[in-house]
Design a protein around this motif. Structure first.
Motif, PDB file in Angstrom:
ATOM      1  N   GLY A 173      -0.673 -20.094  40.025  1.00  0.00           N
ATOM      2  CA  GLY A 173       0.386 -20.280  38.643  1.00  0.00           C
ATOM      3  C   GLY A 173      -0.226 -20.589  37.174  1.00  0.00           C
ATOM      4  O   GLY A 173      -0.731 -19.721  37.202  1.00  0.00           O
ATOM      5  N   GLN A 174       0.172 -20.995  36.360  1.00  0.00           N
ATOM      6  CA  GLN A 174       0.564 -20.397  35.201  1.00  0.00           C
ATOM      7  C   GLN A 174      -1.108 -21.374  34.750  1.00  0.00           C
ATOM      8  O   GLN A 174      -1.819 -20.436  33.848  1.00  0.00           O
ATOM      9  CB  GLN A 174       1.792 -21.196  34.544  1.00  0.00           C
ATOM     10  CG  GLN A 174       3.019 -20.879  34.144  1.00  0.00           C
ATOM     11  CD  GLN A 174       3.815 -21.247  33.807  1.00  0.00           C
ATOM     12  OE1 GLN A 174       4.092 -22.915  33.105  1.00  0.00           O
ATOM     13  NE2 GLN A 174       4.767 -20.521  33.055  1.00  0.00           N
ATOM     14  N   LEU A 175      -1.800 -21.917  35.476  1.00  0.00           N
ATOM     15  CA  LEU A 175      -2.720 -22.881  35.220  1.00  0.00           C
ATOM     16  C   LEU A 175      -4.290 -21.821  35.170  1.00  0.00           C
ATOM     17  O   LEU A 175      -5.135 -22.566  35.159  1.00  0.00           O
ATOM     18  CB  LEU A 175      -2.836 -24.329  35.378  1.00  0.00           C
ATOM     19  CG  LEU A 175      -2.239 -25.443  34.711  1.00  0.00           C
ATOM     20  CD1 LEU A 175      -2.055 -26.668  35.040  1.00  0.00           C
ATOM     21  CD2 LEU A 175      -2.335 -24.757  33.419  1.00  0.00           C
ATOM     22  N   ASN A 176      -3.674 -21.024  36.859  1.00  0.00           N
ATOM     23  CA  ASN A 176      -4.360 -20.032  37.046  1.00  0.00           C
ATOM     24  C   ASN A 176      -5.558 -20.844  38.201  1.00  0.00           C
ATOM     25  O   ASN A 176      -6.491 -20.260  37.764  1.00  0.00           O
ATOM     26  CB  ASN A 176      -4.799 -19.835  36.417  1.00  0.00           C
ATOM     27  CG  ASN A 176      -5.742 -17.603  36.460  1.00  0.00           C
ATOM     28  OD1 ASN A 176      -5.803 -17.381  37.843  1.00  0.00           O
ATOM     29  ND2 ASN A 176      -6.901 -17.242  36.578  1.00  0.00           N
ATOM     30  N   LEU A 177      -5.383 -22.078  38.814  1.00  0.00           N
ATOM     31  CA  LEU A 177      -6.376 -22.803  39.087  1.00  0.00           C
ATOM     32  C   LEU A 177      -6.040 -21.743  40.734  1.00  0.00           C
ATOM     33  O   LEU A 177      -5.024 -21.351  41.363  1.00  0.00           O
ATOM     34  CB  LEU A 177      -5.949 -23.995  39.030  1.00  0.00           C
ATOM     35  CG  LEU A 177      -6.584 -24.851  37.652  1.00  0.00           C
ATOM     36  CD1 LEU A 177      -6.084 -25.689  37.617  1.00  0.00           C
ATOM     37  CD2 LEU A 177      -7.735 -25.537  37.772  1.00  0.00           C
ATOM     38  N   SER A 178      -7.430 -22.856  41.744  1.00  0.00           N
ATOM     39  CA  SER A 178      -7.751 -22.902  42.728  1.00  0.00           C
ATOM     40  C   SER A 178      -7.707 -24.418  43.388  1.00  0.00           C
ATOM     41  O   SER A 178      -8.820 -25.162  42.473  1.00  0.00           O
ATOM     42  CB  SER A 178      -8.534 -21.699  42.682  1.00  0.00           C
ATOM     43  OG  SER A 178      -9.934 -21.839  43.194  1.00  0.00           O
ATOM     44  N   CYS A 179      -7.334 -23.947  44.784  1.00  0.00           N
ATOM     45  CA  CYS A 179      -7.714 -25.362  45.359  1.00  0.00           C
ATOM     46  C   CYS A 179      -9.014 -26.124  44.874  1.00  0.00           C
ATOM     47  O   CYS A 179      -9.796 -27.309  44.866  1.00  0.00           O
ATOM     48  CB  CYS A 179      -7.375 -25.664  46.401  1.00  0.00           C
ATOM     49  SG  CYS A 179      -5.751 -25.537  46.740  1.00  0.00           S
ATOM     50  N   ARG A 229       1.434 -25.673  38.412  1.00  0.00           N
ATOM     51  CA  ARG A 229       2.550 -24.539  37.854  1.00  0.00           C
ATOM     52  C   ARG A 229       3.010 -23.104  38.644  1.00  0.00           C
ATOM     53  O   ARG A 229       2.480 -22.521  38.262  1.00  0.00           O
ATOM     54  CB  ARG A 229       2.315 -24.700  36.387  1.00  0.00           C
ATOM     55  CG  ARG A 229       2.120 -25.648  35.559  1.00  0.00           C
ATOM     56  CD  ARG A 229       2.265 -25.758  34.018  1.00  0.00           C
ATOM     57  NE  ARG A 229       1.732 -26.532  33.516  1.00  0.00           N
ATOM     58  CZ  ARG A 229       1.889 -26.507  31.945  1.00  0.00           C
ATOM     59  NH1 ARG A 229       1.488 -25.500  31.741  1.00  0.00           N
ATOM     60  NH2 ARG A 229       1.203 -27.370  31.674  1.00  0.00           N
ATOM     61  N   ALA A 230       2.113 -23.356  39.475  1.00  0.00           N
ATOM     62  CA  ALA A 230       3.024 -22.882  40.567  1.00  0.00           C
ATOM     63  C   ALA A 230       3.833 -23.072  41.676  1.00  0.00           C
ATOM     64  O   ALA A 230       4.651 -23.343  41.707  1.00  0.00           O
ATOM     65  CB  ALA A 230       1.674 -22.212  41.558  1.00  0.00           C
TER      66      ALA A 230
END
Lengths: 263, 107
Positions: A173-179, A229-230
């Motif tokens: 996503g746009q926030l470039n986060l993983s769970c 934001r994915a």
């Protein structure tokens, strides 16, 4: 400088070097795992604990009716084959997603219910997140309340658990986060006023107060994916099932709470 | 599917005791201010009134508004005066009407 002194300096510098690298997410030790129930307010806990105030029970009652209503060309109900769900469905939900030989991959409980509906009852499968499917799933899953989540030791599941783990650890996503960045590394801290839970799927389908309805684990995953934001997957996508499987494996041994209440 | 109700009334109480009554009903409580994905307004569909009668005498009533969430949970207290029946009624938009009863034994 003696070689010994140089060695000591290198050792002393190591912790700083380690801190500068992004640390890979570590799985939560088994004995430190907590259900998100523990993060809830006293009022919300009371709502879940009392079967006359838990709104998830309304869906369970609907599910009980779906269980015993004949459907499709077969003219049979779930109860006609499976009998009393209280015994036949006991601890079944605790071992889903389970491997399905015909599909060659794991199916979650909703998919398994719809498969039986199509194949055995010869009826139209329920739509994803439909009231009937959630109700029937909640009714079946409630028969596992208090039972420990299975360890998913079926060797055929292992590659799918790995796929789920990879998705859980992948930045997106746009926030470039993983769970994992939230749910493994930063659980217990707050995210916009809410406590970040460890993300153990102990009580699905859950009654979420924010949704004002009961919803599936896939809906909850979709929720987080949109939050990062994915692009969410379509309901029923294999990626969701792999993640569900990994999450259930990660919560192995924890007690089922279906139907859980969550804020 | 028909509306589901969950009622929690203590089955037994001492005369003069204050008892708590908890009621839950399934209802979408569509507030009438939303529109669907093509912009068409979704008509209001809510429960508008709730009453409780204790052996025929009205002891509690509530008016519900669009801001109340789905599946309204209403809880209140009363004094246990005599054995008998508590009758609950919810009425609302589109002719919605649902009843439920609960027995109480007062000693």
């Amino acid at each position: 400088m003696t070689p010994a002194a140089r060695f000591a300096i290198v050792i002393a510098a190591l912790p700083f070097a380690a801190a500068a690298l992004p640390s890979p997410a570590a799985e939560i030790p088994l004995n430190e795992r907590l259900s998100a129930y523990e993060d809830m307010s006293r009022d919300n806990k009371a709502m879940q604990d009392d079967d006359t105030s838990n709104p998830g029970i309304l869906a369970v009652l609907d599910g009980e009716m779906v269980w015993s209503t004949p459907a499709g060309a077969s003219g049979r109900s779930c109860a006609d084959c499976h009998g009393d769900a209280k015994s036949s469905m006991k601890s079944v939900a605790a071992r889903y997603p389970a491997f399905d030989a015909a599909a060659g991959r794991p199916l979650d409980l909703e998919q398994r219910i719809n498969l039986s509906r199509e194949k055995d009852q010869k009826a139209q499968p329920f739509a994803a997140e439909s009231k009937e499917l959630l109700a029937l799933t909640a009714y079946v899953a409630m028969q596992s309340r208090g039972e420990p989540i299975a360890a998913h030791e079926d060797p055929r599941l292992a590659p799918f658990i790995d796929k789920g783990r990879a998705l859980f650890n992948a930045r997106q996503g746009q926030l470039n986060l993983s769970c994992a960045q939230c749910h493994d590394d930063n659980w217990g801290k707050s995210l916009a006023g809410n406590v970040v839970p460890q993300a153990h799927p102990t009580g699905y389908p859950i009654y979420r107060l924010e949704w004002q309805s009961i919803g599936s684990l896939q809906r909850r995953l979709r929720n987080c994916i949109i939050g990062m934001r994915a692009e969410p997957y379509a309901y029923g996508a294999p990626e969701y099932v792999d993640m569900e499987l990994y999450l259930m494996w990660r919560a192995r041994g924890m007690k089922m709470e279906t139907p859980a209440v969550r804020p | 599917m028909a509306a589901r109700t969950l009622i929690n009334v203590p089955p037994k109480a001492k005369r003069g005791e204050i008892i708590q009554i908890k009621t839950l009903i399934s209802h979408i409580m569509e507030n009438g201010f939303r529109s669907d994905n093509i912009g068409k307004p979704i008509p209001r569909d809510i429960i508008t009134a709730f009453t409780c009668a204790y052996n025929g005498e009205k002891i509690f009533e509530a008016t519900l508004y669009p801001a109340i969430s789905a599946n309204p949970f209403i809880t209140f207290h009363t004094v246990a005066t005599e054995s008998g029946m508590l009758a609950f009624q919810w009425t609302g938009d589109n002719g919605f009407s649902q009843e439920a009863t609960a027995k109480i034994t007062v000693e």
